[in-house]
Scaffold this motif. Structure first.
Motif, mmCIF file in Angstrom:
data_model
loop_
_atom_site.group_PDB
_atom_site.id
_atom_site.type_symbol
_atom_site.label_atom_id
_atom_site.label_comp_id
_atom_site.label_asym_id
_atom_site.label_seq_id
_atom_site.Cartn_x
_atom_site.Cartn_y
_atom_site.Cartn_z
ATOM 1 N N TYR A 37 2.323 1.800 -3.367
ATOM 2 C CA TYR A 37 1.341 2.404 -4.268
ATOM 3 C C TYR A 37 1.317 3.913 -4.080
ATOM 4 C CZ TYR A 37 -3.118 4.480 -5.337
ATOM 5 O OH TYR A 37 -4.083 5.345 -5.754
ATOM 6 N N ALA A 90 -2.425 -4.209 -6.742
ATOM 7 C CA ALA A 90 -3.746 -4.597 -6.235
ATOM 8 C C ALA A 90 -3.991 -6.095 -6.431
ATOM 9 C CB ALA A 90 -4.830 -3.783 -6.924
ATOM 10 N N THR A 126 0.832 -1.199 0.000
ATOM 11 C CA THR A 126 0.000 0.000 0.000
ATOM 12 C C THR A 126 0.867 1.250 0.000
ATOM 13 O OG1 THR A 126 -1.759 -1.172 1.151
ATOM 14 C CG2 THR A 126 -1.812 1.238 1.244
#
Length: 93
Positions: free
Chosen positions: A21, A46, A18
């Motif tokens: 990202y 993802a 995460t």
């Protein structure tokens, strides 16, 4: 309550994905940027997270081989749909 170090490691990997990202999505000046590499990277991250969640938190890791293959096929199907939609949208734009 029993401490499960494997789930802690998995959770840390998901958190790191995460954060990666967020790092990919922002340029040095803090503005959002969007291009094919960034979008493709986010989709791949993802999909990796979904597979990890299937395996570790939905306990597909110990499931019969057929269920493991079906969940992997589902991830690949979703990947094809997401990438297909994205690239067709780019071509039509």
């Amino acid at each position: 309550m029993k401490f499960n170090s494997r789930l802690l490691v998995v959770w840390l990997v998901l958190a790191a994905l995460t954060v990666s990202y967020l790092w990919i999505d922002h340029s040095a000046d803090g503005s959002l940027r969007s291009n094919v590499v960034v979008t493709s990277s986010v989709i791949v991250i993802a999909l990796i997270k979904v597979r990890i969640i299937f395996r570790e938190f939905m306990e597909v890791r110990q499931a019969p081989a057929l269920l493991c293959r079906l969940t992997d096929a589902w991830v690949l199907l979703i990947a094809a749909g997401l990438f297909g939609s994205y690239f067709v949208g780019l071509a039509l734009r």
